[in-house]
Design a protein around this motif. Structure first.
Motif, PDB file in Angstrom:
ATOM      1  N   TYR A  13       0.833  -1.201   0.000  1.00 36.49           N
ATOM      2  CA  TYR A  13       0.000   0.000   0.000  1.00 36.49           C
ATOM      3  C   TYR A  13       0.869   1.254   0.000  1.00 36.49           C
ATOM      4  O   TYR A  13       0.597   2.224  -0.704  1.00 36.49           O
ATOM      5  N   ALA A  14       1.946   1.231   0.789  1.00 40.02           N
ATOM      6  CA  ALA A  14       2.863   2.376   0.847  1.00 40.02           C
ATOM      7  C   ALA A  14       3.557   2.577  -0.502  1.00 40.02           C
ATOM      8  O   ALA A  14       3.710   3.717  -0.970  1.00 40.02           O
ATOM      9  N   LEU A  15       3.982   1.492  -1.138  1.00 40.38           N
ATOM     10  CA  LEU A  15       4.612   1.591  -2.463  1.00 40.38           C
ATOM     11  C   LEU A  15       3.635   2.150  -3.491  1.00 40.38           C
ATOM     12  O   LEU A  15       4.016   2.948  -4.362  1.00 40.38           O
ATOM     13  N   SER A  16       2.382   1.737  -3.389  1.00 43.37           N
ATOM     14  CA  SER A  16       1.346   2.257  -4.287  1.00 43.37           C
ATOM     15  C   SER A  16       1.147   3.754  -4.076  1.00 43.37           C
ATOM     16  O   SER A  16       0.943   4.510  -5.030  1.00 43.37           O
ATOM     17  N   ALA A  17       1.201   4.188  -2.818  1.00 39.20           N
ATOM     18  CA  ALA A  17       1.056   5.608  -2.506  1.00 39.20           C
ATOM     19  C   ALA A  17       2.215   6.410  -3.100  1.00 39.20           C
ATOM     20  O   ALA A  17       2.018   7.517  -3.613  1.00 39.20           O
ATOM     21  N   ILE A  18       3.433   5.855  -3.033  1.00 42.09           N
ATOM     22  CA  ILE A  18       4.590   6.527  -3.633  1.00 42.09           C
ATOM     23  C   ILE A  18       4.395   6.669  -5.141  1.00 42.09           C
ATOM     24  O   ILE A  18       4.675   7.725  -5.726  1.00 42.09           O
ATOM     25  N   PHE A  19       3.889   5.601  -5.771  1.00 42.70           N
ATOM     26  CA  PHE A  19       3.615   5.681  -7.211  1.00 42.70           C
ATOM     27  C   PHE A  19       2.603   6.787  -7.505  1.00 42.70           C
ATOM     28  O   PHE A  19       2.773   7.560  -8.466  1.00 42.70           O
ATOM     29  N   LEU A  20       1.551   6.872  -6.705  1.00 48.84           N
ATOM     30  CA  LEU A  20       0.532   7.892  -6.938  1.00 48.84           C
ATOM     31  C   LEU A  20       1.107   9.305  -6.803  1.00 48.84           C
ATOM     32  O   LEU A  20       0.743  10.197  -7.570  1.00 48.84           O
ATOM     33  N   VAL A  21       2.002   9.498  -5.860  1.00 49.42           N
ATOM     34  CA  VAL A  21       2.630  10.815  -5.702  1.00 49.42           C
ATOM     35  C   VAL A  21       3.433  11.169  -6.955  1.00 49.42           C
ATOM     36  O   VAL A  21       3.341  12.283  -7.485  1.00 49.42           O
ATOM     37  N   ILE A  22       4.217  10.200  -7.456  1.00 49.90           N
ATOM     38  CA  ILE A  22       4.984  10.416  -8.691  1.00 49.90           C
ATOM     39  C   ILE A  22       4.047  10.738  -9.849  1.00 49.90           C
ATOM     40  O   ILE A  22       4.300  11.641 -10.657  1.00 49.90           O
ATOM     41  N   HIS A  23       2.951  10.005  -9.919  1.00 52.07           N
ATOM     42  CA  HIS A  23       1.959  10.181 -10.987  1.00 52.07           C
ATOM     43  C   HIS A  23       1.275  11.548 -10.897  1.00 52.07           C
ATOM     44  O   HIS A  23       1.112  12.234 -11.911  1.00 52.07           O
ATOM     45  N   ILE A  24       0.903  11.960  -9.701  1.00 55.30           N
ATOM     46  CA  ILE A  24       0.206  13.239  -9.507  1.00 55.30           C
ATOM     47  C   ILE A  24       1.104  14.412  -9.901  1.00 55.30           C
ATOM     48  O   ILE A  24       0.638  15.385 -10.507  1.00 55.30           O
ATOM     49  N   ILE A  25       2.381  14.326  -9.552  1.00 55.07           N
ATOM     50  CA  ILE A  25       3.320  15.375  -9.965  1.00 55.07           C
ATOM     51  C   ILE A  25       3.355  15.476 -11.486  1.00 55.07           C
ATOM     52  O   ILE A  25       3.351  16.572 -12.055  1.00 55.07           O
ATOM     53  N   LEU A  85       4.185  -1.148  -8.166  1.00 59.15           N
ATOM     54  CA  LEU A  85       2.878  -1.804  -8.015  1.00 59.15           C
ATOM     55  C   LEU A  85       2.940  -3.315  -8.161  1.00 59.15           C
ATOM     56  O   LEU A  85       1.927  -3.989  -8.014  1.00 59.15           O
ATOM     57  N   PHE A  86       4.133  -3.846  -8.441  1.00 62.44           N
ATOM     58  CA  PHE A  86       4.217  -5.294  -8.655  1.00 62.44           C
ATOM     59  C   PHE A  86       3.742  -6.081  -7.450  1.00 62.44           C
ATOM     60  O   PHE A  86       2.960  -7.030  -7.583  1.00 62.44           O
ATOM     61  N   SER A  87       4.226  -5.726  -6.254  1.00 64.11           N
ATOM     62  CA  SER A  87       3.859  -6.512  -5.070  1.00 64.11           C
ATOM     63  C   SER A  87       2.358  -6.437  -4.796  1.00 64.11           C
ATOM     64  O   SER A  87       1.746  -7.420  -4.365  1.00 64.11           O
ATOM     65  N   ALA A  88       1.738  -5.281  -5.070  1.00 64.83           N
ATOM     66  CA  ALA A  88       0.285  -5.160  -4.885  1.00 64.83           C
ATOM     67  C   ALA A  88      -0.453  -6.061  -5.867  1.00 64.83           C
ATOM     68  O   ALA A  88      -1.457  -6.697  -5.517  1.00 64.83           O
TER      69      ALA A  88
END
Length: 200
Positions: free
Chosen positions: A48-60, A106-109
């Motif tokens: 979930y934390a890794l997914s959140a990091i991806f979303l931050v990168i995506h939002i930027i 997102l692989f682990s998710a």
């Protein structure tokens, strides 16, 4: 919470509102999906934390339409160098980072949710399924972008897609997502070994 804060900050005068809102709809749907998976135990706190990091990168990237993320200015201010000059890039490469991060973060998710839904115990099978989800979702996203682009003016389509004149943009994006997924798979397979070694 951090994702919502970044989303609010990114929503302050984005470069182009219509494209930004289109991207944000997908972000909100994905965030809702991840919240549901985490709440019902389909993914771990780590995933979930890794997914959140991806979303931050995506939002930027959304805020700057991907093609105009000023990372050269940031690295100039922080380190005194321009990243594009160091690597000889002729285009803004932030979108490539986003697609690579999609596979890696997102692989682990993807693997954990597949295990929870299909009750799969085989690590090899989980890796194969997660990589197939990676590839198929990347393809569907590129097809969705193409479908949206056909309804827009050429200028608006370029702003939304961020191809920057590269006719192979979609192919490169999907390849980087798969490459990120392969790195994610290596980490996913090796992590249980690390956990078992730490316990001994």
């Amino acid at each position: 919470m951090a994702v919502f804060i970044v989303m609010v900050l990114a929503s302050i005068e984005p470069l182009e509102w219509s494209s930004y809102l289109l991207h944000q709809m997908g972000t909100l749907l994905f965030l809702a999906l991840m919240l549901g998976c985490y709440r019902y135990g389909a993914v771990s706190a780590r995933s979930y934390a890794l997914s959140a990091i991806f979303l931050v990168i995506h939002i930027i990237g959304e805020r700057y339409l991907y093609s105009y993320v000023p990372y050269n200015d940031w690295t100039q201010q922080l380190f005194g160098v321009r990243l594009s000059e160091v690597f000889g890039w002729q285009r803004n490469m932030y979108d490539r980072l986003v697609h690579f991060s999609y596979g890696l973060l997102l692989f682990s998710a993807m693997a954990e949710s597949s295990k929870a839904i299909f009750k799969i115990q085989s690590t090899k099978l989980l890796v194969a399924i997660a990589l197939m989800i990676n590839m198929s979702s990347s393809l569907l996203y590129e097809l969705f972008e193409w479908g949206i682009a056909t309804t827009l003016s050429p200028k608006a389509a370029e702003a939304y897609n961020g191809q920057q004149g590269d006719v192979w943009d979609a192919h490169k994006d999907m390849t980087l997502a798969l490459l990120g997924g392969l790195f994610g798979a290596i980490i996913f397979v090796e992590r249980p070994r690390e956990v078992s070694l730490n316990k001994t």
